[in-house]
Design a protein around this motif. Structure first.
Motif, mmCIF file in Angstrom:
data_model
loop_
_atom_site.group_PDB
_atom_site.id
_atom_site.type_symbol
_atom_site.label_atom_id
_atom_site.label_comp_id
_atom_site.label_asym_id
_atom_site.label_seq_id
_atom_site.Cartn_x
_atom_site.Cartn_y
_atom_site.Cartn_z
ATOM 1 N N ARG A 1 -4.598 -7.720 -0.232
ATOM 2 C CA ARG A 1 -3.247 -8.300 -0.135
ATOM 3 C C ARG A 1 -2.727 -8.853 -1.456
ATOM 4 O O ARG A 1 -1.572 -9.256 -1.541
ATOM 5 C CB ARG A 1 -3.207 -9.364 0.969
ATOM 6 C CG ARG A 1 -3.279 -8.751 2.371
ATOM 7 C CD ARG A 1 -2.956 -9.744 3.461
ATOM 8 N NE ARG A 1 -3.985 -10.744 3.619
ATOM 9 C CZ ARG A 1 -5.070 -10.588 4.370
ATOM 10 N NH1 ARG A 1 -5.280 -9.452 5.003
ATOM 11 N NH2 ARG A 1 -5.961 -11.547 4.486
ATOM 12 N N LEU A 2 -3.579 -8.880 -2.480
ATOM 13 C CA LEU A 2 -3.110 -9.269 -3.814
ATOM 14 C C LEU A 2 -2.721 -8.063 -4.665
ATOM 15 O O LEU A 2 -2.227 -8.229 -5.783
ATOM 16 C CB LEU A 2 -4.193 -10.062 -4.556
ATOM 17 C CG LEU A 2 -4.521 -11.462 -4.048
ATOM 18 C CD1 LEU A 2 -5.517 -12.130 -4.989
ATOM 19 C CD2 LEU A 2 -3.284 -12.314 -3.897
ATOM 20 N N GLY B 1 -6.583 -12.946 -0.009
ATOM 21 C CA GLY B 1 -5.277 -13.324 -0.530
ATOM 22 C C GLY B 1 -4.362 -13.942 0.518
ATOM 23 O O GLY B 1 -4.781 -14.371 1.593
ATOM 24 N N PRO B 2 -3.074 -13.981 0.225
ATOM 25 C CA PRO B 2 -2.105 -14.641 1.094
ATOM 26 C C PRO B 2 -1.841 -13.839 2.363
ATOM 27 O O PRO B 2 -2.192 -12.662 2.470
ATOM 28 C CB PRO B 2 -0.847 -14.695 0.211
ATOM 29 C CG PRO B 2 -0.998 -13.529 -0.711
ATOM 30 C CD PRO B 2 -2.470 -13.413 -0.981
ATOM 31 N N HIS C 1 -2.923 -3.920 2.691
ATOM 32 C CA HIS C 1 -3.166 -5.137 3.470
ATOM 33 C C HIS C 1 -4.563 -5.206 4.073
ATOM 34 O O HIS C 1 -4.935 -6.220 4.657
ATOM 35 C CB HIS C 1 -2.138 -5.248 4.607
ATOM 36 C CG HIS C 1 -2.124 -4.050 5.524
ATOM 37 N ND1 HIS C 1 -3.031 -3.887 6.538
ATOM 38 C CD2 HIS C 1 -1.320 -2.955 5.537
ATOM 39 C CE1 HIS C 1 -2.789 -2.747 7.167
ATOM 40 N NE2 HIS C 1 -1.764 -2.156 6.576
ATOM 41 N N HIS D 1 -11.591 -13.585 -6.659
ATOM 42 C CA HIS D 1 -10.265 -13.353 -7.227
ATOM 43 C C HIS D 1 -9.257 -14.169 -6.423
ATOM 44 O O HIS D 1 -8.826 -13.772 -5.346
ATOM 45 C CB HIS D 1 -9.907 -11.875 -7.187
ATOM 46 C CG HIS D 1 -8.753 -11.526 -8.065
ATOM 47 N ND1 HIS D 1 -8.615 -10.315 -8.695
ATOM 48 C CD2 HIS D 1 -7.653 -12.258 -8.452
ATOM 49 C CE1 HIS D 1 -7.500 -10.297 -9.415
ATOM 50 N NE2 HIS D 1 -6.907 -11.472 -9.263
ATOM 51 N N ASP E 1 -5.614 -15.953 -5.783
ATOM 52 C CA ASP E 1 -4.210 -15.624 -6.053
ATOM 53 C C ASP E 1 -3.729 -16.345 -7.311
ATOM 54 O O ASP E 1 -3.895 -17.557 -7.449
ATOM 55 C CB ASP E 1 -3.359 -16.037 -4.851
ATOM 56 C CG ASP E 1 -1.940 -15.484 -4.920
ATOM 57 O OD1 ASP E 1 -1.660 -14.656 -5.811
ATOM 58 O OD2 ASP E 1 -1.116 -15.878 -4.070
ATOM 59 N N GLY E 2 -3.158 -15.601 -8.242
ATOM 60 C CA GLY E 2 -2.659 -16.177 -9.488
ATOM 61 C C GLY E 2 -3.597 -15.990 -10.660
ATOM 62 O O GLY E 2 -3.215 -16.243 -11.813
ATOM 63 N N THR E 3 -4.838 -15.536 -10.409
ATOM 64 C CA THR E 3 -5.780 -15.304 -11.502
ATOM 65 C C THR E 3 -5.455 -13.984 -12.193
ATOM 66 O O THR E 3 -5.432 -12.936 -11.534
ATOM 67 C CB THR E 3 -7.225 -15.246 -10.982
ATOM 68 O OG1 THR E 3 -7.535 -16.453 -10.285
ATOM 69 C CG2 THR E 3 -8.202 -15.064 -12.138
ATOM 70 N N PRO F 1 -9.278 -7.959 -3.484
ATOM 71 C CA PRO F 1 -8.523 -8.403 -2.299
ATOM 72 C C PRO F 1 -7.264 -7.563 -2.083
ATOM 73 O O PRO F 1 -6.346 -7.569 -2.900
ATOM 74 C CB PRO F 1 -8.167 -9.849 -2.646
ATOM 75 C CG PRO F 1 -8.159 -9.899 -4.147
ATOM 76 C CD PRO F 1 -8.954 -8.743 -4.673
ATOM 77 N N PRO G 1 1.266 -9.612 2.250
ATOM 78 C CA PRO G 1 0.755 -8.739 1.184
ATOM 79 C C PRO G 1 1.729 -8.631 0.020
ATOM 80 O O PRO G 1 2.943 -8.754 0.185
ATOM 81 C CB PRO G 1 0.598 -7.386 1.887
ATOM 82 C CG PRO G 1 0.555 -7.694 3.347
ATOM 83 C CD PRO G 1 1.405 -8.908 3.525
ATOM 84 N N ALA G 2 1.171 -8.384 -1.157
ATOM 85 C CA ALA G 2 2.002 -8.214 -2.352
ATOM 86 C C ALA G 2 2.742 -6.886 -2.341
ATOM 87 O O ALA G 2 3.721 -6.712 -3.078
ATOM 88 C CB ALA G 2 1.127 -8.299 -3.604
#
Length: 308
Positions: free
Chosen positions: A87-88, A117-118, A126, A57, A59-61, A85, A121-122
């Motif tokens: 953090r997404l 992920g990034p 986390h 997965h 990021d952005g999917t 993930p 966190p979103a």
């Protein structure tokens, strides 16, 4: 267990017997993304029956694309393991929506739970432990839960270069598996240095961690591609292996194949049957089809529905 340098001197050559290599490659798993999976018309024509297929997965999917890919693979009879993930995922409500979709629409019962992920966190989530402790995987019938392993360290976690935090996290995840009854294993980042992997496996075993290891390896790919991914993923000793290969003009233009590493791992595993290293997980950095064909040919494995 004795350290690997007691098993193999630096200058001594190790060659696994063909039967040992085939045993190591039996039951291998592979990782795809919705984008790369869409390029394969028929997975049954290339993958062995029951192969575990991880769905990364990125990021952005969209979650809809992830679930659709999971549904397609599950209908073809493969064991589907999407990445989850932390953090997404902005909150537990979103996590529940994802798990409900995977379970209800695709019949998924397995997941690789990662921080992922990034760096930022979103939302509130986390770490993989937060996801495990949510109780939502049990609620939606997930019975096999894999967690991430880092044979060459996880600099984003242990910024001082120590291994204490990563080891402590693995102990907590093992304790969760023991409490919950979840079937848990460690799936590792890809690596190219067999000695570093074996030393790590022995170290965590000595620390009391007994989760099976599904070892990540890169499938056949151009050397430049592998160096790029190794730098992006922060792989240390393995980057040195690739850089050394790049200096050998006889190997510079030839595609990388994981035979040398897997030969060492197979020989080690044959002489250490109690090793935590149990299976191989393939990152198809050079393409799904070349990776699958290589694994099948070296493992003496037939796809679920052979062509021809």
């Amino acid at each position: 267990m004795a350290l690997f340098n007691l098993f193999k001197s630096r200058n001594e050559s190790i060659e696994a017997k063909p039967v040992e290599l085939r045993a190591l490659l039996a039951g291998y798993s592979i990782e795809v993304m919705p984008r790369t999976a869409s390029k394969i018309d028929d997975f049954q024509a290339i993958l062995p029956e029951g192969t575990r297929v991880y769905i990364a997965h990125i990021d952005g999917t969209p979650i809809a694309d992830m679930v659709a890919t999971a549904s397609r693979l599950a209908k073809d009879g493969f064991a589907v393991m999407p990445h989850i993930p932390a953090r997404l995922i902005p909150n537990l409500s979103t996590l529940e929506t994802w798990l409900r979709s995977y379970s209800g629409e695709a019949g998924v019962t397995q997941a690789l739970i990662i921080g992922g992920g990034p760096a930022r966190p979103a939302g509130d989530l986390h770490s993989s432990l937060q996801l495990l402790e949510s109780g939502l995987f049990d609620k939606y019938g997930f019975t096999r839960l894999h967690v991430a392993g880092h044979p060459e360290g996880a600099g984003h976690i242990d910024r001082d270069g120590s291994t204490r935090i990563v080891d402590d996290m693995l102990r907590l995840k093992q304790a969760f598996a023991e409490r919950s009854g979840a079937d848990m294993a460690i799936t590792t980042q890809f690596a190219f240095d067999a000695k570093a992997v074996i030393a790590w496996a022995e170290r965590i075993a000595a620390a009391g961690i007994n989760l099976p290891i599904h070892l990540g390896v890169a499938g056949p790919a151009r050397l430049q591609t592998l160096i790029k991914f190794a730098i992006e993923c922060g792989i240390g000793p393995s980057l040195g292996v690739l850089q050394k290969r790049a200096l050998d003009l006889s190997k510079l233009l030839a595609p990388y194949e994981p035979l040398d590493m897997l030969t060492e791992i197979a020989a080690y595993k044959a002489s250490h049957p109690d090793s935590l290293i149990q299976q191989i997980h393939v990152f198809p950095l050079g393409g799904i089809r070349p990776s699958v064909e290589w694994m099948n040919s070296h493992g003496g494995i037939q796809p679920k529905r052979p062509t021809g």
